[in-house]
Design a protein around this motif. Structure first.
Motif, PDB file in Angstrom:
ATOM      1  N   VAL A   1      -9.142-101.932 -24.351  1.00  0.00           N
ATOM      2  CA  VAL A   1      -9.482-103.311 -24.708  1.00  0.00           C
ATOM      3  C   VAL A   1     -10.974-103.608 -24.544  1.00  0.00           C
ATOM      4  O   VAL A   1     -11.449-104.664 -24.972  1.00  0.00           O
TER       5      VAL A   1
ATOM      6  N   LYS B   1     -12.630-107.591 -20.329  1.00  0.00           N
ATOM      7  CA  LYS B   1     -11.312-108.100 -20.722  1.00  0.00           C
ATOM      8  C   LYS B   1     -11.491-109.188 -21.779  1.00  0.00           C
ATOM      9  O   LYS B   1     -12.393-110.023 -21.645  1.00  0.00           O
TER      10      LYS B   1
ATOM     11  N   PHE C   1      -0.127 -98.278 -24.334  1.00  0.00           N
ATOM     12  CA  PHE C   1      -0.415 -99.720 -24.397  1.00  0.00           C
ATOM     13  C   PHE C   1       0.055-100.429 -23.123  1.00  0.00           C
ATOM     14  O   PHE C   1      -0.596-101.360 -22.642  1.00  0.00           O
ATOM     15  N   ASP C   2       1.174 -99.988 -22.593  1.00  0.00           N
ATOM     16  CA  ASP C   2       1.691-100.595 -21.359  1.00  0.00           C
ATOM     17  C   ASP C   2       0.691-100.387 -20.214  1.00  0.00           C
ATOM     18  O   ASP C   2       0.436-101.295 -19.427  1.00  0.00           O
TER      19      ASP C   2
ATOM     20  N   GLU D   1      -2.653 -99.626 -20.624  1.00  0.00           N
ATOM     21  CA  GLU D   1      -4.029-100.004 -20.958  1.00  0.00           C
ATOM     22  C   GLU D   1      -4.242-101.482 -21.272  1.00  0.00           C
ATOM     23  O   GLU D   1      -5.369-101.905 -21.435  1.00  0.00           O
ATOM     24  N   ASN D   2      -3.141-102.267 -21.400  1.00  0.00           N
ATOM     25  CA  ASN D   2      -3.402-103.678 -21.715  1.00  0.00           C
ATOM     26  C   ASN D   2      -4.105-104.325 -20.523  1.00  0.00           C
ATOM     27  O   ASN D   2      -4.042-103.829 -19.392  1.00  0.00           O
TER      28      ASN D   2
ATOM     29  N   CYS E   1       2.013-110.087 -23.304  1.00  0.00           N
ATOM     30  CA  CYS E   1       1.521-108.728 -23.557  1.00  0.00           C
ATOM     31  C   CYS E   1       1.967-107.769 -22.470  1.00  0.00           C
ATOM     32  O   CYS E   1       2.560-106.732 -22.761  1.00  0.00           O
ATOM     33  N   PHE E   2       1.713-108.100 -21.199  1.00  0.00           N
ATOM     34  CA  PHE E   2       2.077-107.078 -20.216  1.00  0.00           C
ATOM     35  C   PHE E   2       3.581-106.944 -20.036  1.00  0.00           C
ATOM     36  O   PHE E   2       4.087-105.864 -19.800  1.00  0.00           O
TER      37      PHE E   2
ATOM     38  N   THR F   1       4.708-105.247 -23.748  1.00  0.00           N
ATOM     39  CA  THR F   1       4.419-103.812 -23.942  1.00  0.00           C
ATOM     40  C   THR F   1       5.271-102.982 -22.982  1.00  0.00           C
ATOM     41  O   THR F   1       5.766-101.917 -23.345  1.00  0.00           O
TER      42      THR F   1
ATOM     43  N   GLY G   1      -0.609-112.369 -27.925  1.00  0.00           N
ATOM     44  CA  GLY G   1      -1.595-112.109 -26.876  1.00  0.00           C
ATOM     45  C   GLY G   1      -2.960-112.710 -27.217  1.00  0.00           C
ATOM     46  O   GLY G   1      -3.188-113.142 -28.344  1.00  0.00           O
TER      47      GLY G   1
ATOM     48  N   THR H   1      -3.987-106.391 -28.960  1.00  0.00           N
ATOM     49  CA  THR H   1      -3.335-105.204 -28.402  1.00  0.00           C
ATOM     50  C   THR H   1      -1.813-105.282 -28.532  1.00  0.00           C
ATOM     51  O   THR H   1      -1.156-104.308 -28.911  1.00  0.00           O
ATOM     52  N   LEU H   2      -1.275-106.450 -28.238  1.00  0.00           N
ATOM     53  CA  LEU H   2       0.177-106.612 -28.343  1.00  0.00           C
ATOM     54  C   LEU H   2       0.632-106.419 -29.794  1.00  0.00           C
ATOM     55  O   LEU H   2       1.693-105.849 -30.044  1.00  0.00           O
TER      56      LEU H   2
END
Ligand SMILES: Cc1cc2nc3c(=O)[nH]c(=O)nc-3n(C[C@H](O)[C@H](O)[C@H](O)COP(=O)(O)O)c2cc1C
Ligand code: SF4
Length: 433
Positions: free
Chosen positions: A167, A184, A331-332, A334-335, A342-343, A346, A380, A384-385
């Motif tokens: 990100v 971020k 992704f799970d 690195e978010n 999102c968290f 993912t 998100g 990313t999501l």
């Protein structure tokens, strides 16, 4: 399947003169660059902006946004008296992409020249090169040391280094780092072109996008359009990984057939099951990819995107379920952990895809994965999501037979030892050309 090559193949496209790659090896210095027409004086920033508009140059960082629109928006703020800033985004968070690192390490002056032209077009007095690769940062610093003061005039150029992260290359994360914050993303609006570095309108452009500006300045919009398609003008840098071959970087005219790329890469079409497009971001495409051309309009028709130009090849020996599970697990991890949707989303999609890969998923798990891949889209602060939903949705739509085999715990490819790379198709090392 995982690209761990230490050697990078770099090649131009047959019958298309390169604009971004160069045949000589090593880092291009100031004398080499100016010797081929670099750092040409810019007498009319508005005339160049018109040429960029006519050229149809689209951003190469992933979203393919028209460059002229961004330049005009930030430039208009400058003309209304606001201070403006330009940022060359060379963070390259996509593990399967190497083009930006290659450009910064090998052609730092080309990127700096593009940054200079962008700064002049928007009236910026501050410019930044935002990078995470230490070699790239060194190459840019050295290049800056070679450039005579009059080239950048009153504009200062600073290199800002950041720890690599998926990100960290998102534009609001880049602005936040330059402003002294964490890497971020922030909520939008405001977008950087409205309120960016130091709170002023900021142009954030990918380094490959900027690297096209000197060509347009030197040769004009029409020459730029002599390669590519009307909707996707010019050439693009493609990082090709997978199929057990060393990673490769090609400069491809938009509209070139994918089948020709396979030939150049030394792969037979009947060994290809599909591709992972745009790095990890634009999802999976099945063997329909074999019949299309590489331009935004054709790849969008397949429900995917060219993104940053990274193309990872799945062969008949690869399982799309295992690839999708690995990307979702990435992704799970690195978010940025900032947005609940999102968290949690993912993590849930990664768990469902992991269970599918491991042969423990139920019909209900699959139903949930399908629903999440639709309802979580756009939720998100950054995209990313969305990337995670694209990979989940594309797996289900493009490879239903592989999914069905996994539901029945009956996948020959995964039965012994399923693929579980932490960073699938990562290009680990860049060598000079
Ligand atoms: C999660 C995420 C990661 C991104 N990473 C990068 C990156 O590493 N490099 C980059 O140039 N753009 C990246 N982008 C796109 C940037 O936000 C931005 O659109 C881009 O730098 C604009 O440049 P362009 O218009 O020249 O493409 C990312 C976007 C998202 C959503
Ligand atoms: S969408 Fe995900 S990666 Fe983007 S800011 Fe929110 S938590 Fe971070």
């Amino acid at each position: 399947m995982n690209s761990t090559a230490t050697e990078l193949t770099v090649a131009t496209w047959p019958s298309c003169l390169p604009r971004l790659l160069r045949s000589s090896t090593g880092t291009e210095d100031y004398a080499d660059y100016t010797g081929t027409g670099g750092y040409q004086r810019l007498d009319g920033p508005d005339a160049l902006l018109d040429q960029v508009d006519l050229s149809g140059l689209l951003g190469r960082g992933g979203a393919a946004f028209p460059m002229a629109t961004k330049l005009r928006t930030v430039g208009d703020a400058g003309r209304r008296g606001s201070e403006t800033v330009v940022v060359a985004n060379g963070e390259e968070g996509e593990p399967a992409s190497v083009k930006d690192r290659w450009l910064l390490r090998n052609r730092p002056h080309l990127v700096l020249d593009g940054l200079r032209l962008a700064a002049e077009m928007v009236g910026a007095r501050r410019a930044y090169v935002y990078v995470s690769d230490a070699h790239a940062a060194t190459a840019v610093e050295s290049a800056l040391g070679e450039v005579p003061a009059e080239v950048f005039g009153e504009t200062t150029v600073d290199v800002v280094a950041v720890q690599p992260g998926y990100v960290a290359g998102e534009e609001t994360a880049a602005v936040r780092v330059i402003n002294g914050g964490p890497a971020k993303p922030t909520d939008k609006p405001p977008r950087p072109f409205e309120e960016g570095v130091g709170g002023v309108p900021t142009l954030v452009s990918n380094v490959e996008t900027l690297a096209n500006l000197p060509y347009i300045h030197a040769h004009g919009a029409q020459a730029f359009r002599s390669a590519g398609t009307p909707m996707s003008p010019g050439t693009f840098l493609a990082t090709v990984t997978g199929a057990g071959r060393p990673a490769a970087l090609y400069e491809i005219p938009h509209g070139a057939p994918f089948s020709e790329l396979l030939k150049l890469h030394g792969l037979a079409a009947d060994t290809v099951k599909g591709v992972l497009m745009g790095g990890y971001f634009a999802g999976l495409v099945n063997s329909e990819i074999l019949d299309v051309t590489l331009d935004h309009e054709s790849i969008r028709r397949l429900g995917s995107g060219l993104g940053c130009g990274a193309i990872s090849i799945l062969t008949t020996q690869d399982c799309p379920v295992a690839v999708a599970a690995s990307v979702l697990e990435y992704f799970d991890r690195e978010n940025a952990g900032q947005c609940g949707s999102c968290f949690n989303g993912t993590a849930a999609m990664a768990a469902a895809a992991g269970a599918l890969r491991d042969g423990t998923a139920t019909d209900e798990d699959l139903g949930r994965l399908q629903r999440w891949s639709v309802v979580l889209r756009g939720r998100g602060a950054c995209a990313t999501l969305d990337g995670a939903t694209f990979i989940a949705a594309s797996l289900l739509h493009q490879f239903p037979q592989a999914v069905a085999r996994h539901l029945g715990n009956d996948c020959d490819t995964c039965s012994d030892n399923a693929f579980r790379a932490q960073r699938p198709y990562e290009v680990e090392a860049v060598v000079h050309q």
